[in-house]
Design a protein around this motif. Structure first.
Motif, PDB file in Angstrom:
ATOM      1  N   SER A   1       0.912  -1.127   0.006  1.00 36.64           N
ATOM      2  CA  SER A   1       0.208  -0.017   0.147  1.00 36.64           C
ATOM      3  C   SER A   1       0.851   1.225   0.124  1.00 36.64           C
ATOM      4  O   SER A   1       0.520   2.201  -0.610  1.00 36.64           O
ATOM      5  CB  SER A   1      -0.928   0.181   1.102  1.00 36.64           C
ATOM      6  OG  SER A   1      -1.644  -1.032   1.218  1.00 36.64           O
TER       7      SER A   1
ATOM      8  N   ILE B   1       0.997   4.191  -2.809  1.00 35.53           N
ATOM      9  CA  ILE B   1       0.771   5.659  -2.489  1.00 35.53           C
ATOM     10  C   ILE B   1       1.987   6.452  -3.091  1.00 35.53           C
ATOM     11  O   ILE B   1       2.031   7.560  -3.739  1.00 35.53           O
ATOM     12  CB  ILE B   1       0.857   5.817  -0.967  1.00 35.53           C
ATOM     13  CG1 ILE B   1      -0.346   5.355  -0.369  1.00 35.53           C
ATOM     14  CG2 ILE B   1       1.271   7.501  -0.731  1.00 35.53           C
ATOM     15  CD1 ILE B   1      -0.438   5.065   1.155  1.00 35.53           C
TER      16      ILE B   1
ATOM     17  N   VAL C   1      -5.844  13.351   0.541  1.00 41.94           N
ATOM     18  CA  VAL C   1      -6.040  12.007   1.015  1.00 41.94           C
ATOM     19  C   VAL C   1      -7.228  11.793   0.373  1.00 41.94           C
ATOM     20  O   VAL C   1      -7.417  10.354  -0.153  1.00 41.94           O
ATOM     21  CB  VAL C   1      -6.604  12.105   2.801  1.00 41.94           C
ATOM     22  CG1 VAL C   1      -7.252  10.821   3.074  1.00 41.94           C
ATOM     23  CG2 VAL C   1      -5.442  12.572   3.511  1.00 41.94           C
TER      24      VAL C   1
ATOM     25  N   LEU D   1      -5.865  10.375  -3.173  1.00 37.11           N
ATOM     26  CA  LEU D   1      -4.909   9.358  -2.929  1.00 37.11           C
ATOM     27  C   LEU D   1      -5.959   8.170  -2.636  1.00 37.11           C
ATOM     28  O   LEU D   1      -5.865   6.787  -3.141  1.00 37.11           O
ATOM     29  CB  LEU D   1      -4.017   9.430  -1.642  1.00 37.11           C
ATOM     30  CG  LEU D   1      -2.724  10.238  -1.894  1.00 37.11           C
ATOM     31  CD1 LEU D   1      -2.296  10.709  -0.552  1.00 37.11           C
ATOM     32  CD2 LEU D   1      -1.938   9.457  -3.043  1.00 37.11           C
ATOM     33  N   GLY D   2      -7.178   8.357  -1.950  1.00 39.68           N
ATOM     34  CA  GLY D   2      -7.919   7.067  -1.879  1.00 39.68           C
ATOM     35  C   GLY D   2      -8.649   6.850  -3.030  1.00 39.68           C
ATOM     36  O   GLY D   2      -8.702   5.439  -3.286  1.00 39.68           O
TER      37      GLY D   2
ATOM     38  N   THR E   1      -5.987   4.965  -5.127  1.00 38.50           N
ATOM     39  CA  THR E   1      -5.421   3.680  -4.552  1.00 38.50           C
ATOM     40  C   THR E   1      -6.467   2.852  -4.468  1.00 38.50           C
ATOM     41  O   THR E   1      -6.264   1.288  -4.185  1.00 38.50           O
ATOM     42  CB  THR E   1      -4.285   3.849  -3.437  1.00 38.50           C
ATOM     43  OG1 THR E   1      -5.293   4.304  -2.183  1.00 38.50           O
ATOM     44  CG2 THR E   1      -3.224   4.614  -3.573  1.00 38.50           C
TER      45      THR E   1
ATOM     46  N   LEU F   1      -7.647   2.330  -1.515  1.00 40.60           N
ATOM     47  CA  LEU F   1      -7.636   2.335   0.010  1.00 40.60           C
ATOM     48  C   LEU F   1      -8.509   2.988   0.580  1.00 40.60           C
ATOM     49  O   LEU F   1      -8.965   4.323   0.422  1.00 40.60           O
ATOM     50  CB  LEU F   1      -6.267   2.686   0.492  1.00 40.60           C
ATOM     51  CG  LEU F   1      -5.057   1.909  -0.226  1.00 40.60           C
ATOM     52  CD1 LEU F   1      -3.527   2.653   0.386  1.00 40.60           C
ATOM     53  CD2 LEU F   1      -4.947   0.416   0.226  1.00 40.60           C
TER      54      LEU F   1
ATOM     55  N   GLN G   1      -9.955   5.248   3.886  1.00 37.84           N
ATOM     56  CA  GLN G   1      -9.399   6.376   4.530  1.00 37.84           C
ATOM     57  C   GLN G   1      -8.591   6.097   5.871  1.00 37.84           C
ATOM     58  O   GLN G   1      -7.572   6.645   5.919  1.00 37.84           O
ATOM     59  CB  GLN G   1     -10.510   7.531   5.006  1.00 37.84           C
ATOM     60  CG  GLN G   1      -9.902   8.732   5.395  1.00 37.84           C
ATOM     61  CD  GLN G   1     -10.971   9.987   5.605  1.00 37.84           C
ATOM     62  OE1 GLN G   1     -11.961   9.933   5.359  1.00 37.84           O
ATOM     63  NE2 GLN G   1     -10.507  11.074   6.186  1.00 37.84           N
TER      64      GLN G   1
ATOM     65  N   LEU H   1      -5.660   4.309   4.714  1.00 36.71           N
ATOM     66  CA  LEU H   1      -4.727   5.223   3.893  1.00 36.71           C
ATOM     67  C   LEU H   1      -4.043   6.310   4.985  1.00 36.71           C
ATOM     68  O   LEU H   1      -2.720   6.441   4.738  1.00 36.71           O
ATOM     69  CB  LEU H   1      -5.717   6.115   2.898  1.00 36.71           C
ATOM     70  CG  LEU H   1      -4.726   7.185   2.077  1.00 36.71           C
ATOM     71  CD1 LEU H   1      -3.805   6.612   1.293  1.00 36.71           C
ATOM     72  CD2 LEU H   1      -5.829   7.702   0.983  1.00 36.71           C
TER      73      LEU H   1
ATOM     74  N   HIS I   1      -1.043   4.696   6.639  1.00 34.22           N
ATOM     75  CA  HIS I   1       0.162   4.367   5.700  1.00 34.22           C
ATOM     76  C   HIS I   1       0.902   6.049   5.392  1.00 34.22           C
ATOM     77  O   HIS I   1       1.792   6.010   5.544  1.00 34.22           O
ATOM     78  CB  HIS I   1      -0.180   3.956   4.509  1.00 34.22           C
ATOM     79  CG  HIS I   1      -0.438   2.399   4.888  1.00 34.22           C
ATOM     80  ND1 HIS I   1       0.498   1.403   5.398  1.00 34.22           N
ATOM     81  CD2 HIS I   1      -1.644   1.749   4.349  1.00 34.22           C
ATOM     82  CE1 HIS I   1      -0.177   0.496   5.151  1.00 34.22           C
ATOM     83  NE2 HIS I   1      -1.321   0.334   4.648  1.00 34.22           N
TER      84      HIS I   1
END
Length: 118
Positions: free
Chosen positions: A28, A32, A43, A46-47, A50, A52, A54, A57, A60
């Motif tokens: 993961s 990122i 965020v 990125l969520g 990816t 992933l 929250q 994420l 990480h």
């Protein structure tokens, strides 16, 4: 014959190196970093990039930020993350190249086995 230099290295000196690689040993986190290669992202972005959740994420991102690999810049109600040292991508490229070479060697080996069994 043992390598005298290697036996004299204090393990305390190697601990930060091991910790750095430990941070990079999570898929993961590599996802990122890959997303942040081209631009900084928040965020939410990125969520979406990816897949992933929250909470995962955020965990990480915290690890990567604490390790000094990422920086976090608040902007209004969001925080944007970026890679502190682009050298991280050169390191990943070296590792990927080595894995590719090893896989190619294995494929050649299996091809030779195939010829042998015919």
């Amino acid at each position: 014959m043992p390598n005298k230099l290697a036996s004299k290295i204090n393990p305390d000196i190697l601990t930060p190196v091991a910790e750095y690689f430990k941070v990079l040993s999570e898929v993961s986190r590599l996802q990122i970093l890959s997303c942040l290669k081209e631009k900084e992202m928040n965020v939410t972005e990125l969520g979406e990039a990816t897949g992933l959740g929250q909470a995962n994420l955020s965990k990480h991102l915290k690890v990567l930020t604490q390790a000094g690999i990422l920086s976090r810049q608040p902007q209004g109600v969001s925080a944007y993350y970026s890679v502190n040292d682009p050298m991280i991508f050169e390191l990943c490229d070296v590792v990927c190249q080595r894995i590719s070479e090893r896989m190619q060697q294995q494929a050649e080996h299996f091809e030779q086995l195939k010829l042998f069994s015919q």
